[in-house]
Design a protein around this motif. Structure first.
Motif, PDB file in Angstrom:
ATOM      1  N   LEU A 308       0.841  -1.207   0.000  1.00  0.00           N
ATOM      2  CA  LEU A 308       0.000   0.000   0.000  1.00  0.00           C
ATOM      3  C   LEU A 308       0.873   1.253   0.000  1.00  0.00           C
ATOM      4  CD1 LEU A 308      -2.919   1.130   0.179  1.00  0.00           C
ATOM      5  CD2 LEU A 308      -2.658   1.155   2.653  1.00  0.00           C
ATOM      6  N   GLU A 309       1.868   1.250   0.879  1.00  0.00           N
ATOM      7  CA  GLU A 309       2.756   2.408   0.986  1.00  0.00           C
ATOM      8  C   GLU A 309       3.459   2.684  -0.345  1.00  0.00           C
ATOM      9  OE1 GLU A 309       6.530   3.214   3.752  1.00  0.00           O
ATOM     10  OE2 GLU A 309       4.812   2.387   4.806  1.00  0.00           O
ATOM     11  N   GLU A 310       3.966   1.618  -0.951  1.00  0.00           N
ATOM     12  CA  GLU A 310       4.697   1.721  -2.218  1.00  0.00           C
ATOM     13  C   GLU A 310       3.790   2.220  -3.354  1.00  0.00           C
ATOM     14  OE1 GLU A 310       7.797   1.229  -2.732  1.00  0.00           O
ATOM     15  OE2 GLU A 310       7.951   0.992  -4.921  1.00  0.00           O
ATOM     16  N   VAL A 311       2.621   1.613  -3.449  1.00  0.00           N
ATOM     17  CA  VAL A 311       1.689   1.944  -4.528  1.00  0.00           C
ATOM     18  C   VAL A 311       1.224   3.408  -4.400  1.00  0.00           C
ATOM     19  CG1 VAL A 311      -0.670   1.474  -5.343  1.00  0.00           C
ATOM     20  CG2 VAL A 311       0.891  -0.425  -4.921  1.00  0.00           C
ATOM     21  N   VAL A 312       0.925   3.816  -3.168  1.00  0.00           N
ATOM     22  CA  VAL A 312       0.465   5.191  -2.952  1.00  0.00           C
ATOM     23  C   VAL A 312       1.596   6.169  -3.262  1.00  0.00           C
ATOM     24  CG1 VAL A 312      -0.269   6.834  -1.168  1.00  0.00           C
ATOM     25  CG2 VAL A 312      -1.369   4.593  -1.328  1.00  0.00           C
ATOM     26  N   LYS A 313       2.815   5.802  -2.875  1.00  0.00           N
ATOM     27  CA  LYS A 313       3.958   6.688  -3.121  1.00  0.00           C
ATOM     28  C   LYS A 313       4.146   6.924  -4.628  1.00  0.00           C
ATOM     29  CE  LYS A 313       8.402   5.702  -2.147  1.00  0.00           C
ATOM     30  NZ  LYS A 313       9.360   4.989  -1.275  1.00  0.00           N
ATOM     31  N   ILE A 314       4.149   5.857  -5.377  1.00  0.00           N
ATOM     32  CA  ILE A 314       4.347   5.974  -6.832  1.00  0.00           C
ATOM     33  C   ILE A 314       3.204   6.781  -7.465  1.00  0.00           C
ATOM     34  CG2 ILE A 314       4.391   4.671  -8.999  1.00  0.00           C
ATOM     35  CD1 ILE A 314       5.798   2.428  -7.500  1.00  0.00           C
ATOM     36  N   THR A 315       1.985   6.504  -7.040  1.00  0.00           N
ATOM     37  CA  THR A 315       0.835   7.214  -7.618  1.00  0.00           C
ATOM     38  C   THR A 315       0.889   8.696  -7.263  1.00  0.00           C
ATOM     39  OG1 THR A 315      -0.440   5.196  -7.249  1.00  0.00           O
ATOM     40  CG2 THR A 315      -1.677   7.157  -7.872  1.00  0.00           C
ATOM     41  N   ARG A 316       1.236   8.967  -6.006  1.00  0.00           N
ATOM     42  CA  ARG A 316       1.299  10.360  -5.554  1.00  0.00           C
ATOM     43  C   ARG A 316       2.312  11.160  -6.382  1.00  0.00           C
ATOM     44  NH1 ARG A 316       3.000   9.692  -0.025  1.00  0.00           N
ATOM     45  NH2 ARG A 316       0.911   9.372   0.764  1.00  0.00           N
ATOM     46  N   VAL A 317       3.484  10.584  -6.578  1.00  0.00           N
ATOM     47  CA  VAL A 317       4.537  11.265  -7.336  1.00  0.00           C
ATOM     48  C   VAL A 317       4.082  11.496  -8.780  1.00  0.00           C
ATOM     49  CG1 VAL A 317       6.860  10.974  -8.291  1.00  0.00           C
ATOM     50  CG2 VAL A 317       6.415  10.398  -5.900  1.00  0.00           C
ATOM     51  N   THR A 318       3.509  10.462  -9.390  1.00  0.00           N
ATOM     52  CA  THR A 318       3.066  10.586 -10.781  1.00  0.00           C
ATOM     53  C   THR A 318       1.930  11.607 -10.888  1.00  0.00           C
ATOM     54  OG1 THR A 318       3.448   8.212 -10.835  1.00  0.00           O
ATOM     55  CG2 THR A 318       2.562   9.188 -12.830  1.00  0.00           C
ATOM     56  N   LEU A 319       1.023  11.538  -9.938  1.00  0.00           N
ATOM     57  CA  LEU A 319      -0.118  12.456  -9.935  1.00  0.00           C
ATOM     58  C   LEU A 319       0.354  13.902  -9.769  1.00  0.00           C
ATOM     59  CD1 LEU A 319      -3.209  12.576  -9.998  1.00  0.00           C
ATOM     60  CD2 LEU A 319      -3.251  11.992  -7.589  1.00  0.00           C
ATOM     61  N   LYS A 320       1.322  14.097  -8.902  1.00  0.00           N
ATOM     62  CA  LYS A 320       1.844  15.456  -8.700  1.00  0.00           C
ATOM     63  C   LYS A 320       2.518  15.971  -9.958  1.00  0.00           C
ATOM     64  CE  LYS A 320       2.234  15.847  -3.743  1.00  0.00           C
ATOM     65  NZ  LYS A 320       3.024  16.084  -2.556  1.00  0.00           N
ATOM     66  N   SER A 321       3.351  15.117 -10.589  1.00  0.00           N
ATOM     67  CA  SER A 321       4.069  15.616 -11.765  1.00  0.00           C
ATOM     68  C   SER A 321       3.111  15.839 -12.929  1.00  0.00           C
ATOM     69  CB  SER A 321       5.226  14.689 -12.141  1.00  0.00           C
ATOM     70  OG  SER A 321       4.725  13.481 -12.617  1.00  0.00           O
ATOM     71  N   GLU A 322       2.101  14.979 -13.056  1.00  0.00           N
ATOM     72  CA  GLU A 322       1.105  15.171 -14.125  1.00  0.00           C
ATOM     73  C   GLU A 322       0.303  16.444 -13.852  1.00  0.00           C
ATOM     74  OE1 GLU A 322      -0.021  12.804 -16.808  1.00  0.00           O
ATOM     75  OE2 GLU A 322       2.031  12.075 -16.520  1.00  0.00           O
ATOM     76  N   SER A 323      -0.004  16.677 -12.572  1.00  0.00           N
ATOM     77  CA  SER A 323      -0.792  17.860 -12.213  1.00  0.00           C
ATOM     78  C   SER A 323      -0.035  19.125 -12.536  1.00  0.00           C
ATOM     79  CB  SER A 323      -1.110  17.864 -10.721  1.00  0.00           C
ATOM     80  OG  SER A 323      -1.679  16.656 -10.354  1.00  0.00           O
ATOM     81  N   LEU A 324       1.282  19.098 -12.262  1.00  0.00           N
ATOM     82  CA  LEU A 324       2.102  20.281 -12.518  1.00  0.00           C
ATOM     83  C   LEU A 324       2.164  20.586 -14.006  1.00  0.00           C
ATOM     84  CD1 LEU A 324       4.946  19.707  -9.929  1.00  0.00           C
ATOM     85  CD2 LEU A 324       3.128  21.408  -9.842  1.00  0.00           C
ATOM     86  N   ARG A 325       2.025  19.511 -14.819  1.00  0.00           N
ATOM     87  CA  ARG A 325       2.028  19.719 -16.267  1.00  0.00           C
ATOM     88  C   ARG A 325       0.628  20.121 -16.741  1.00  0.00           C
ATOM     89  NH1 ARG A 325       3.399  15.090 -19.281  1.00  0.00           N
ATOM     90  NH2 ARG A 325       4.334  13.846 -17.631  1.00  0.00           N
ATOM     91  N   GLY A 326       0.079  21.165 -16.166  1.00  0.00           N
ATOM     92  CA  GLY A 326      -1.139  21.740 -16.733  1.00  0.00           C
ATOM     93  C   GLY A 326      -2.419  21.440 -16.003  1.00  0.00           C
ATOM     94  N   ARG A 327      -2.382  20.536 -15.024  1.00  0.00           N
ATOM     95  CA  ARG A 327      -3.609  20.267 -14.279  1.00  0.00           C
ATOM     96  C   ARG A 327      -3.579  21.067 -12.986  1.00  0.00           C
ATOM     97  NH1 ARG A 327      -7.192  17.671 -17.576  1.00  0.00           N
ATOM     98  NH2 ARG A 327      -5.888  16.612 -19.083  1.00  0.00           N
ATOM     99  N   SER A 328      -4.726  21.541 -12.557  1.00  0.00           N
ATOM    100  CA  SER A 328      -4.734  22.335 -11.330  1.00  0.00           C
ATOM    101  C   SER A 328      -4.595  21.419 -10.129  1.00  0.00           C
ATOM    102  CB  SER A 328      -6.027  23.129 -11.230  1.00  0.00           C
ATOM    103  OG  SER A 328      -7.123  22.255 -11.149  1.00  0.00           O
ATOM    104  N   PHE A 329      -3.640  21.681  -9.298  1.00  0.00           N
ATOM    105  CA  PHE A 329      -3.405  20.876  -8.113  1.00  0.00           C
ATOM    106  C   PHE A 329      -2.623  21.732  -7.129  1.00  0.00           C
ATOM    107  CE2 PHE A 329      -0.548  17.423  -6.229  1.00  0.00           C
ATOM    108  CZ  PHE A 329      -1.459  17.143  -5.218  1.00  0.00           C
ATOM    109  N   GLY A 330      -3.326  22.319  -6.196  1.00  0.00           N
ATOM    110  CA  GLY A 330      -2.664  23.239  -5.278  1.00  0.00           C
ATOM    111  C   GLY A 330      -1.871  22.502  -4.214  1.00  0.00           C
TER     112      GLY A 330
END
Ligand code: 5GP
Ligand code: MN
Ligand code: MN
Length: 331
Positions: A308-330
């Motif tokens: 769970l920890e690993e999966v959430v970590k990878i998703t969080r990082v990917t989600l953050k970088s995708e968000s920074l590329r044009g998606r709103s994510f404060g």
């Protein structure tokens, strides 16, 4: 389109066919396996259908599901041709992967993560369901549809589009469904069988899942899990948590939902869903699985808390970088 015609010709020439689906079979898989099997039987071919996994009990309300054999029952069957439906890679067919070297193999699938592991591969991600592709194969082969075949074929279109709710429910999905309804299929039979057939224990299991629910990434990510102890404590098995990941995704503002299910001690199935833009199949592939942009999964061995920890970590990082590329994510 050429591959489609090649596949139709190969199936036409074969007398004895083995039709295979994927492990952890869903409605599209069972529908595709059976629709092709029933179609080929109508053409007078000798056909066996098989899946190397337990099928969820409610599917047996359709008597045709009893046609589907397990690995032991067909391992010595010697077909002219193997047709694999709705499976993206050899690991998805379980023990049947052993047969790939020995036989001519056709793959019919709609997953973007397909590895083209057959001798002939018709892979088209524009279809919402593999069942739509089987409908086209059957029609090209000259199969005449009756009410039962139409119903079985419709099930895959209903289930893989979330009963016509997901973004893959396009015009062609509705046209194919309408055609099958014209042939006599009643969509209500399938929706009732799948959506309104819950045991009370499943509601208690859902409550446990909700207890474990966490929200992350400013509300964009939501995740939960059920351990094998949770299943046992609620008198449930892993098949009773079907649809839980969609419940997580249904939370307002959530883009990505993750659900971990420890179906055997130390064997964890991870389900990913997204709502509008995040490609979960990329994360699933990194973790050794696959799927679609809005629905993907993988299986990982180990301690569920670590996974769970690993999966959430990878998703969080990917989600953050995708968000920074044009998606709103404060943040
Ligand atoms: P689910 O979360 O319902 O098990 O699966 C969602 C989607 O991901 C399905 O389209 C399924 O085919 C794919 N998928 C799930 N688990 C795996 C896996 O372990 N490997 C691969 N390649 N695909 C998976
Ligand atoms: Mn499937
Ligand atoms: Mn499918």
């Amino acid at each position: 389109m050429n591959e489609f015609l090649n596949i139709v010709a190969e199936i036409n020439n074969a007398k004895k066919v083995l039709v295979l689906g994927h492990i952890m079979p869903d409605g599209d898989d069972i529908s595709s396996v059976l629709s092709l099997t029933m179609g080929l039987e109508k053409l007078g071919k000798e056909v066996e259908a098989a899946i190397d996994w337990k099928i969820q009990s409610y599917f047996y309300e359709l008597p045709e599901v009893q046609k589907i054999r397990n690995f032991e029952q067909v391992k010595n069957y010697d077909p002219d041709l193997i047709v694999i439906v709705d499976a993206s890679s050899p690991d998805r067919i379980g023990q049947f992967a052993q047969l790939l070297e020995k036989y001519k193999v056709i793959v019919i699938d709609h997953h973007g993560t397909n590895t083209y592991f057959g001798n002939f591969n018709w892979v088209d991600t524009s279809f919402g369901a593999t069942a739509q592709m089987v409908l086209r194969i059957n029609k090209e082969l000259g199969v005449k549809y009756n009410e039962r075949l139409a119903l079985i074929n419709l099930m895959g279109i209903q289930t893989d589009t979330g009963f016509f709710r997901y973004a893959n429910a396009d015009e062609r999905v509705f046209l194919d469904a309408a055609e099958l309804i014209k042939f006599g299929a009643s969509p209500n039979v399938i929706s009732r069988m799948i959506l309104e057939n819950k045991k009370i224990e499943q509601f208690r299991l859902l409550a446990t899942m909700v207890d474990h629910l966490k929200i992350d990434c400013d509300g964009l990510l939501a995740y939960s899990y059920l351990s094998s102890e949770d299943y046992a404590a609620n008198n449930c098995t892993e098949e009773d948590s079907g649809g839980f990941v969609s419940e997580i995704r249904s939370i307002k503002g959530v883009e990505v939902a993750i659900f971990l299910s420890e179906y055997n001690p130390n064997e964890v199935h991870v389900s990913f869903r997204s709502k509008e833009w995040f490609d979960v199949s990329k994360v699933a592939v990194v973790l050794g699985g696959g799927g679609h942009p809005r629905a993907a999964g993988c299986t990982i061995e180990g301690d569920i808390k670590d996974i769970l920890e690993e999966v959430v970590k990878i998703t969080r990082v990917t989600l953050k970088s995708e968000s920074l590329r044009g998606r709103s994510f404060g943040n």
